[in-house]
Design a protein around this motif. Structure first.
Motif, short mmCIF file in Angstrom:
data_model
loop_
_atom_site.label_atom_id
_atom_site.label_comp_id
_atom_site.label_asym_id
_atom_site.label_seq_id
_atom_site.Cartn_x
_atom_site.Cartn_y
_atom_site.Cartn_z
N GLY B 327 0.79 -1.23 0.00
CA GLY B 327 0.00 0.00 0.00
C GLY B 327 0.82 1.28 0.00
N ILE B 328 2.15 1.15 -0.18
CA ILE B 328 3.01 2.35 -0.19
C ILE B 328 2.75 3.15 -1.47
N SER B 329 2.59 4.46 -1.32
CA SER B 329 2.35 5.27 -2.52
C SER B 329 3.05 6.62 -2.47
N THR B 330 3.92 6.83 -1.46
CA THR B 330 4.66 8.09 -1.40
C THR B 330 6.15 7.80 -1.29
N ARG B 331 6.98 8.79 -1.68
CA ARG B 331 8.43 8.59 -1.62
C ARG B 331 8.94 8.36 -0.19
N PRO B 332 8.54 9.18 0.80
CA PRO B 332 9.08 8.95 2.15
C PRO B 332 8.75 7.55 2.66
N ASN B 333 7.54 7.09 2.42
CA ASN B 333 7.16 5.76 2.89
C ASN B 333 7.90 4.67 2.11
N MET B 334 8.10 4.93 0.82
CA MET B 334 8.85 3.96 0.01
C MET B 334 10.28 3.84 0.52
N LEU B 335 10.89 4.97 0.84
CA LEU B 335 12.27 4.95 1.35
C LEU B 335 12.35 4.14 2.65
N LYS B 336 11.38 4.37 3.54
CA LYS B 336 11.35 3.62 4.81
C LYS B 336 11.19 2.13 4.53
N CYS B 337 10.29 1.82 3.61
CA CYS B 337 9.98 0.42 3.29
C CYS B 337 11.21 -0.29 2.70
N VAL B 338 11.93 0.41 1.78
CA VAL B 338 13.12 -0.18 1.16
C VAL B 338 14.19 -0.44 2.23
N LYS B 339 14.38 0.54 3.10
CA LYS B 339 15.42 0.39 4.14
C LYS B 339 15.11 -0.77 5.09
N ALA B 340 13.81 -1.00 5.31
CA ALA B 340 13.42 -2.07 6.24
C ALA B 340 13.20 -3.41 5.53
N PHE B 341 13.40 -3.41 4.22
CA PHE B 341 13.06 -4.60 3.43
C PHE B 341 13.89 -5.82 3.85
N LYS B 342 13.18 -6.93 4.01
CA LYS B 342 13.85 -8.21 4.25
C LYS B 342 13.18 -9.21 3.35
N GLY B 343 13.88 -9.68 2.36
CA GLY B 343 13.23 -10.61 1.44
C GLY B 343 14.27 -11.47 0.74
N LYS B 344 13.84 -12.08 -0.35
CA LYS B 344 14.75 -12.99 -1.06
C LYS B 344 14.86 -12.59 -2.52
N SER B 345 16.06 -12.78 -3.04
CA SER B 345 16.29 -12.59 -4.47
C SER B 345 15.63 -13.76 -5.20
N ILE B 346 15.41 -13.62 -6.50
CA ILE B 346 14.89 -14.76 -7.26
C ILE B 346 15.93 -15.88 -7.34
N THR B 347 17.19 -15.55 -6.95
CA THR B 347 18.22 -16.60 -6.90
C THR B 347 18.10 -17.41 -5.61
#
Lengths: 328, 381
Positions: B327-347
C-alpha cells in the motif's frame, strides 16, 4: 635513486622501442594514410573556397557506413562468415571502396549545393557558409545517431588479416598494406588530376585567383562542385579503409578522425595537397610513437604541442604557400 | 413480430455491451496507479545494457500487474541517461520533480548515479541500482555520497577488481598480466581495487581514451612486456576493437574484462575467432541459471531473451513492487519500506540493505564467451 630508476626505465623503453619500431611504424603509417585522405577532403575545399568544410568529418562517417552496408547487406557477411579470398575478395573490396566513395561524393556535392552555393550566390559573408556547414555536420551526425540508436555498428570480417612478410621483426599485414598502397595511389592520382586535367587546371586557377579565372571563362560553380566531389571521393575512400582496418563505426566517428585529419592538414599547410600528405603521415606516426613512449594518455598532448610549435615557426604549416603549383 | 424480436435482441446486446463497458472502467478506477522509473542507457554506446535492464523491469511489473489486477497498476517511466554523467545530470532533475514517480530502478552506471544523486537526494527519491558497482557511492570512508536514498543489489568493484584478476589468471602458468583502463572513474577504480588484491602482480598498465580506435602502441607495449594475460577494465565497444586488434597481432594469451564488457553489444562487434574464450566478471547471475522455466517465461513474455543484469533488475524492481503491494504510494514511505526490506532474491539469496545501501555477501561471478554467447562459469573463489 629516483634518477637511477627513471634512467633504467628509459633504457628499457628504448630497448622495447627498438624491437617494436617497425610494428609501430607500419601501424602508424596505415593510420596516417587514412588521415591523409580525410585531410585531402579539407584541403581541396579550402584551396578553392578559402573556407573550412566542417562537415567533411561527417562525409567520412557516411563513407564508413557505406562500406559496412556493402559488406554486410549486399554481400551478406555476418560475424560468423568465413572471410572471402581470391577474386571474390578483390571484387568485394572494390565494390565497398566504390560504394563508400560514391555515397560520400554524392553527399559532398549535396552539401555544397545546400550549405555553400546559395549563400555564395547571394553574396553572404564568409562566416555564413561556415556556420551552415557546421549545421549540416550536426544534422548528418544526429540523423545517423537516431537511425542507429547511437550504437556502434560492427563490420563483419571480409578479409583474413594475414601476414604477407616479416620485416625487421614486424608483420607486414594485408590490411595495412592495402591501406598504405591504395592510399598512396589515390594521392598520386589526385595530384596528377589536379596537375594535368582540364578540371584540375580550372581548380588551380580558381584557387590562385577566382576573379581572373572567371574572366578566363572558368565555370565557377562547376569547379566548386567538382572540388567538393573530389574531396568527398577521397574522404569516402578513407571511410572504406577505416572499416577495412578497424571494422566498426559509430555516428560520432567523424569528429574524432576529422579533428585529427584537420590537424594533419594544418600541420602540413591547409590548401596544399602535398601538405595534407606529409601532415597525415606525420600525425599518424607521431600519435603512435608518442603513445608508445609516453603512454597513450599523452598522445593528444604531444600532438597538439608539436602542432603549436610548428605553427609558431611556420604559421602556414610546414609546406604552407611554398608549393603553389600543387595547391588545389 | 419479427421486427419486434430483432429490436429486442439488439436492445439486449446493447444492454450487455453497455453494462460491460460501464463495469470495466469501474474496475480500472479501483486500481491504484503507482509509477516507478527506470534510469539507464537506452541509447548510446551502452544502450544494450539499458535495454536489457529495462526489459527486466517491464517483466517484473507485468507479472505484478497481472497478479494484482484491479488492485494496483504500476507504470514505468523510462529515463535515458546514455550511461553518462553529463546526460544523467540533464535528465535526473525532470525525474526528481515528477511527483508521480516514487522510486527509481537504476541508474545502471555509477557515473550516471553520482551525477543524479544531488537531485534524487534533494527530493528523497528512493533508488535501487541493479548494476552501479562503484565503491565510493556507499563507502563511509569516501563520503557515503549515496546516503540515504541509494541502494544496490550487486557486489561492488572492491570485490570485482581482485576477482577479475583471479579469473583472468586462472589456470595460466606464470601469468604476465597487462592491464588497460579507459580513463573513466569506473575503469580506473576497478584497476585500483585490483591492485589491492592479494598476490596481484601486474607487468604493465596503459590508460587510453574511451574513443580509442587504433591500439598499435598499446599492443606493442603488451608484446614488449611478453604479457600472456590482458585485462581491459573499460566498456564493451572499445573492448571489441582492442581484442580484435590484439588477435590480429597474433596475441594468443588470455583476454579478460569486467562487467563493462559483459554486454550483448560486444557479440555483434567482433567475430567468433576474436571473442572465443574471453573471460568476464559480473555481479550478476543469468536468468537462465536461476531457472530455465523463468527464462522461458521471460522470453515468452518479453519477446526476447533476458540480458545482462536481468536477475538483479528483477530483484530491484521486486523490492519496490513488494512495498507497493503493502500500500506504499509516497516517496518517504517507500524509502522507509526499502530500508526495512527483508526478502529474497529470485536466486534464493537474501536481500537486506545495510545502513549504507549495500546487500552484503553478493557473489562475483565469472563468464566466458563461447560461440558468441556468454557461458556462466559460476562464482569466482
Amino acid at each position: 635513486m629516483f634518477i637511477l630508476d627513471l634512467s633504467s626505465r628509459g633504457v628499457k623503453i628504448l630497448a622495447n622501442f627498438q624491437s617494436q619500431f617497425m610494428t609501430l611504424t607500419l601501424g602508424g603509417l596505415s593510420l596516417g594514410f587514412i588521415y591523409v585522405l580525410i585531410a585531402l577532403g579539407y584541403t581541396m575545399v579550402y584551396g578553392v573556397l578559402r573556407m573550412i568544410n566542417f562537415a567533411n568529418s561527417e562525409i567520412f562517417m557516411f563513407g564508413t557506413f557505406a562500406a559496412i552496408i556493402v559488406i554486410r547487406d549486399i554481400f551478406n557477411f555476418t560475424q560468423q562468415s568465413e572471410p572471402a579470398t581470391g577474386f571474390r575478395l578483390v571484387f568485394i573490396l572494390i565494390c565497398a571502396l566504390l560504394g563508400s566513395m560514391f555515397l560520400s561524393g554524392i553527399i559532398s556535392i549535396l552539401l555544397e549545393l545546400v550549405a555553400y552555393r546559395r549563400l555564395r550566390n547571394r553574396g553572404a559573408n564568409k562566416l555564413a557558409p561556415l556556420i551552415s556547414a557546421i549545421g549540416m555536420s550536426i544534422v548528418f551526425a544526429e540523423f545517423v545517431r537516431i537511425i542507429t540508436d547511437s550504437r556502434y555498428v560492427g563490420s563483419p570480417r571480409v578479409m583474413e588479416k594475414s601476414s604477407l612478410a616479416t620485416f625487421f621483426g614486424a608483420d607486414i599485414r594485408l590490411d595495412n598494406t592495402i591501406v598504405v598502397v591504395a592510399g598512396f595511389i589515390l594521392y598520386i592520382i589526385l595530384q596528377q588530376f589536379v596537375q594535368r586535367t582540364r578540371l584540375g587546371k580550372a581548380i588551380r586557377a580558381v584557387s590562385m585567383n577566382e576573379e581572373a579565372a572567371k574572366l578566363m571563362g572558368v565555370n565557377l560553380n562547376a569547379v566548386i562542385s567538382g572540388t567538393f566531389l573530389i574531396g568527398g571521393l577521397m574522404t569516402g575512400a578513407a571511410g572504406f579503409f577505416y572499416i577495412l582496418k578497424y571494422e566498426n563505426t559509430v555516428f560520432s566517428i567523424g569528429f574524432e578522425l576529422g579533428l585529427a585529419a584537420f590537424t594533419a592538414a594544418i600541420l602540413g599547410g591547409i590548401g596544399n595537397i602535398k601538405g595534407a600528405f606529409y601532415g597525415g603521415v606525420t600525425l599518424g606516426l607521431l600519435e603512435t610513437y608518442a603513445s608508445f613512449f609516453l603512454g597513450t594518455q599523452w598522445k593528444a598532448v604531444t600532438v597538439f604541442l608539436v602542432l603549436v610549435i610548428v605553427l609558431y615557426f611556420r604559421p602556414n604549416g610546414v609546406f604552407g604557400e611554398a608549393i603553389t603549383q600543387t595547391r588545389a | 413480430m419479427k421486427n419486434q424480436r430483432s429490436i429486442s435482441v439488439v436492445a439486449a446486446i446493447a444492454l450487455a455491451v453497455g453494462t460491460a463497458v460501464a463495469i470495466a472502467p469501474a474496475s480500472n478506477a479501483a486500481a491504484r496507479v503507482v509509477t516507478i522509473a527506470y534510469q539507464g542507457p537506452l541509447t548510446g554506446d551502452d544502450a544494450q545494457t539499458g535495454v536489457d535492464e529495462l526489459n527486466g523491469v517491464k517483466y517484473a511489473v507485468k507479472l505484478f500487474n497481472a497478479k494484482n489486477k484491479g488492485k494496483y497498476e504500476v507504470k514505468i517511466v523510462e529515463v535515458d541517461d546514455q550511461g553518462s554523467g553529463t546526460e544523467s545530470a540533464k535528465v535526473a532533475p525532470g525525474t526528481a520533480s515528477n511527483k508521480k514517480i516514487i522510486g527509481v530502478v537504476g541508474p545502471a552506471y555509477s557515473g550516471a548515479t553520482i551525477a543524479a544523486l544531488p537531485f534524487y537526494k534533494q527530493t528523497g527519491m528512493p533508488m535501487i541500482s541493479p548494476s552501479a558497482t562503484r565503491v565510493s557511492i556507499t563507502d563511509p570512508a569516501q563520503g557515503l555520497i549515496g546516503f540515504p536514498v541509494f541502494h544496490r543489489i550487486p557486489a561492488t568493484d572492491a570485490v570485482q577488481g581482485p576477482a577479475l584478476y583471479k579469473l583472468a589468471t586462472k589456470g595460466v602458468t606464470s601469468p604476465v598480466v597487462y592491464v588497460i583502463d579507459d580513463q573513466s572513474p569506473y575503469s580506473t577504480g576497478l584497476v585500483d581495487y585490483m591492485k589491492k588484491g592479494s598476490g596481484v602482480s601486474i607487468v604493465g598498465t596503459d590508460s587510453v581514451s574511451d574513443k580509442t580506435t587504433d591500439w598499435t602502441a598499446t599492443i606493442s607495449k603488451i608484446t614488449s612486456a611478453k604479457a600472456n594475460v590482458v585485462i581491459y577494465t573499460g566498456y564493451y565497444a572499445q573492448a571489441a576493437t582492442l581484442f580484435r586488434q590484439l588477435r590480429d597481432a597474433k596475441y594468443t594469451g588470455v583476454l579478460a574484462g569486467g562487467d563493462g564488457v559483459l554486454s550483448n553489444g560486444i557479440l555483434t562487434l567482433a567475430s567468433t575467432s576474436v571473442l572465443e574464450g574471453v573471460r568476464l566478471t559480473g555481479a550478476t547471475v543469468p536468468l537462465s541459471e536461476v531457472s530455465a522455466a523463468l527464462e522461458t517465461d521471460f522470453k515468452k513474455s518479453m519477446g526476447v531473451s533476458s540480458g545482462t543484469y536481468a536477475t538483479e533488475t528483477i530483484d530491484a524492481t521486486n523490492v519496490f513492487l513488494s512495498c507497493i503491494g503493502k500500500g506504499i504510494s509516497t516517496r518517504p514511505n517507500m524509502l522507509k519500506c526499502v530500508k526495512a526490506f527483508k526478502g529474497k532474491s529470485i536466486t534464493g539469496l537474501p536481500i537486506q540493505f545495510d545502513k549504507n545501501g549495500d546487500v552484503s555477501g553478493g557473489p562475483m561471478n565469472g563468464f566466458e564467451i563461447k560461440s558468441l554467447q556468454f557461458k556462466f562459469t559460476g562464482a569466482i573463489k
